[in-house]
Scaffold this motif. Structure first.
Motif, PDB file in Angstrom:
ATOM      1  N   HIS A 177       0.856  -1.199   0.000  1.00 17.43           N
ATOM      2  CA  HIS A 177       0.000   0.000   0.000  1.00 17.43           C
ATOM      3  C   HIS A 177       0.890   1.247   0.000  1.00 17.43           C
ATOM      4  N   PRO A 178       1.542   1.505  -1.122  1.00 23.41           N
ATOM      5  CA  PRO A 178       2.491   2.631  -1.189  1.00 23.41           C
ATOM      6  C   PRO A 178       1.850   3.989  -0.999  1.00 23.41           C
ATOM      7  N   GLU A 179       0.494   4.038  -1.030  1.00 22.55           N
ATOM      8  CA  GLU A 179      -0.176   5.324  -0.806  1.00 22.55           C
ATOM      9  C   GLU A 179      -0.056   5.786   0.645  1.00 22.55           C
ATOM     10  N   PHE A 180       0.390   4.874   1.520  1.00 20.58           N
ATOM     11  CA  PHE A 180       0.594   5.217   2.928  1.00 20.58           C
ATOM     12  C   PHE A 180       2.063   5.033   3.293  1.00 20.58           C
ATOM     13  N   SER A 181       2.619   6.000   4.000  1.00 23.83           N
ATOM     14  CA  SER A 181       3.980   5.836   4.497  1.00 23.83           C
ATOM     15  C   SER A 181       3.955   4.916   5.710  1.00 23.83           C
ATOM     16  N   ALA A 182       5.087   4.311   6.028  1.00 21.93           N
ATOM     17  CA  ALA A 182       5.154   3.394   7.172  1.00 21.93           C
ATOM     18  C   ALA A 182       4.714   4.084   8.454  1.00 21.93           C
ATOM     19  N   GLY A 183       5.018   5.374   8.577  1.00 21.70           N
ATOM     20  CA  GLY A 183       4.673   6.122   9.775  1.00 21.70           C
ATOM     21  C   GLY A 183       3.188   6.400   9.934  1.00 21.70           C
ATOM     22  N   GLU A 184       2.394   6.069   8.917  1.00 20.52           N
ATOM     23  CA  GLU A 184       0.947   6.260   8.989  1.00 20.52           C
ATOM     24  C   GLU A 184       0.216   4.974   9.381  1.00 20.52           C
ATOM     25  N   TRP A 185       0.978   3.947   9.729  1.00 21.83           N
ATOM     26  CA  TRP A 185       0.408   2.666  10.139  1.00 21.83           C
ATOM     27  C   TRP A 185       0.505   2.516  11.657  1.00 21.83           C
ATOM     28  N   LEU A 186      -0.571   1.995  12.260  1.00 17.17           N
ATOM     29  CA  LEU A 186      -0.554   1.626  13.670  1.00 17.17           C
ATOM     30  C   LEU A 186      -0.837   0.131  13.759  1.00 17.17           C
ATOM     31  N   PHE A 187       0.105  -0.621  14.322  1.00 17.56           N
ATOM     32  CA  PHE A 187      -0.054  -2.065  14.496  1.00 17.56           C
ATOM     33  C   PHE A 187      -0.353  -2.359  15.956  1.00 17.56           C
ATOM     34  N   LEU A 188      -1.425  -3.130  16.192  1.00 15.80           N
ATOM     35  CA  LEU A 188      -1.834  -3.504  17.541  1.00 15.80           C
ATOM     36  C   LEU A 188      -1.709  -5.005  17.710  1.00 15.80           C
TER      37      LEU A 188
END
Length: 242
Positions: A177-188
């Motif tokens: 999903h290159p439309e999102f940068s890694a910093g825009e992901w939250l993993f729980l």
């Protein structure tokens, strides 16, 4: 916790994060073993079972007894083997369809999935269980409505992403999903090694400590953010009070 960028994606683990660990170990695993015995008797040579059977190493796929014993051994050791996870998903399918299996979610989960989706966040799943098993799980929950799959926009497992404790797996997921940068992901996740790997990949990540999970070592809360419910995340997905 101060976020440098707004979160766009919530990536969720399943076991110990959205549902009790006991459901997997005390309900799903025994159900699969019971269903396997009947399946081996009635479907050994059927085309529908063949792809699952032949995914096993030859020393197991050539014998009913050997395959059953191997599956039991893998489950007892809780091995994250892709061919086992695929077979389990196949065995669980009938149980979910009949209503014998329903996925029990923690009370805060259904509302948060709906809330996040309606806010425009993308919700994705990453579990060691196969993608097929993940879809069965979220398609047959104990909530109303039972089918929560419309909330989920993508699904990842050890086959299409990699092992959950490896940093490269989270980079692979982000790259899809290159439309999102890694910093825009939250993993729980309830697993601190997975949380560490996600952070190393550039994502934000928080440990989820649910009832029934193993106690966390004291040092974990000193270096990682820990929540007991998704309600502890504010509207910006920051941990409340941080």
């Amino acid at each position: 916790m101060v976020a440098s960028t707004p979160m766009k994606v919530v990536l969720l683990d399943i076991e110990g994060t959205v549902c009790p660990i006991s459901f997997v170990k005390d309900v799903l695993f025994p159900f699969a073993l019971k269903a396997l015995s009947e399946t081996l008797k009635t479907q050994w040579d059927s085309p529908s079972f063949a792809k699952y059977r032949h995914a096993f190493p030859p020393e197991y796929s050539s014998s009913k007894d050997a395959l059953e014993a191997h599956v039991k051994d893998l489950i007892e050791k809780d091995m994250k083997v892709s061919y086992l996870k695929s077979l389990q998903g196949y065995l669980w399918e009938e149980g979910y369809a009949s209503g014998d299996l329903k996925a029990p979610l923690f009370p805060d989960v259904p509302g948060k999935l709906s809330e996040w989706r309606h806010k425009g966040l993308r919700i994705m799943i990453y579990s060691s269980g196969s993608v097929a098993a993940q879809k069965l799980f979220f398609g047959h929950t104990d909530t109303s409505p039972s089918d929560l799959t419309p909330h989920i926009s993508d699904w990842f497992d050890t086959v299409n992403a990699g092992l959950k404790t490896e940093t490269s797996s989270y980079k692979t997921i982000a790259s899809k999903h290159p439309e999102f940068s890694a910093g825009e992901w939250l993993f729980l996740s309830d697993n601190t090694k997975e949380v560490d790997a996600a952070i190393e990949a550039g994502m934000r990540s928080v440990v989820v400590q649910r009832p029934g999970n193993s106690p966390l070592p004291p040092e974990v809360s000193q270096r990682l953010h820990v929540i007991e419910t998704f309600d502890s995340l504010d509207d910006d997905l920051n941990v409340r009070g941080n």
